[in-house]
Design a protein around this motif. Structure first.
Motif, mmCIF file in Angstrom:
data_model
loop_
_atom_site.group_PDB
_atom_site.id
_atom_site.type_symbol
_atom_site.label_atom_id
_atom_site.label_comp_id
_atom_site.label_asym_id
_atom_site.label_seq_id
_atom_site.Cartn_x
_atom_site.Cartn_y
_atom_site.Cartn_z
ATOM 1 N N ILE A 104 45.956 -9.487 61.999
ATOM 2 C CA ILE A 104 47.182 -8.884 61.486
ATOM 3 C C ILE A 104 48.121 -8.718 62.672
ATOM 4 N N LEU A 105 49.282 -9.357 62.620
ATOM 5 C CA LEU A 105 50.242 -9.272 63.724
ATOM 6 C C LEU A 105 51.002 -7.947 63.625
ATOM 7 N N THR A 106 50.703 -7.020 64.523
ATOM 8 C CA THR A 106 51.359 -5.713 64.496
ATOM 9 C C THR A 106 52.587 -5.661 65.390
ATOM 10 N N ASP A 107 52.681 -6.558 66.355
ATOM 11 C CA ASP A 107 53.838 -6.582 67.259
ATOM 12 C C ASP A 107 54.159 -8.028 67.635
ATOM 13 N N PRO A 108 54.686 -8.821 66.687
ATOM 14 C CA PRO A 108 54.935 -10.243 66.962
ATOM 15 C C PRO A 108 55.967 -10.479 68.058
ATOM 16 N N ASP A 109 56.782 -9.492 68.387
ATOM 17 C CA ASP A 109 57.755 -9.664 69.468
ATOM 18 C C ASP A 109 57.085 -9.774 70.831
ATOM 19 N N ARG A 110 55.818 -9.382 70.920
ATOM 20 C CA ARG A 110 55.092 -9.440 72.191
ATOM 21 C C ARG A 110 54.121 -10.605 72.257
#
Length: 123
Positions: A104-110
């Motif tokens: 589950i991508l919780t922080d795709p900006d990183r």
């Protein structure tokens, strides 16, 4: 849950989608992708699904890779801060290195462009 990380994971899985629905959003859930385990993701069978704090990255051909962050106990906030995803480990022995696991991508900006060496942070 009483431990901070357990509460944060529960919020991600249960409360965040409910709050988004109440806010009128149609997209309620985080993006889930299959990723290659860069190391063994071991666990003990106990009848529950485990959510491992993890770092996800993309390699040069667009394949997702995942590795756990250090400190997986439910009181260790640094692991949650270091993670950009949750690896979903169904009941069983876990996933061997090279196996596929849903994340589950919780922080795709990183997300980084290449897999990270074990024990490093993406910033």
């Amino acid at each position: 849950p009483g431990n901070p990380v357990s509460a944060m994971v529960s919020f991600e899985l249960l409360a965040r989608p409910a709050v988004r629905r109440m806010g009128g959003h149609r997209s309620l859930e985080r993006v889930v992708v299959p990723a290659i385990a860069d190391t063994d993701l071991r666990r003990q069978p106990d009848g529950k699904t485990h959510f491992l704090r993890a770092l996800v990255s993309l390699d040069k051909v667009g394949a997702w890779h995942v590795q756990p962050v250090a400190g997986q106990d439910s009181h260790q906030l640094q692991a949650m801060a270091d993670a950009n995803a949750l690896a979903v480990l169904p009941d069983g022995d876990g996933v061997e290195e090279g196996g596929l696991v849903d994340v589950i991508l919780t922080d795709p900006d990183r997300l980084s462009a290449e897999p990270l060496p074990t024990g490093t942070r993406p910033w």
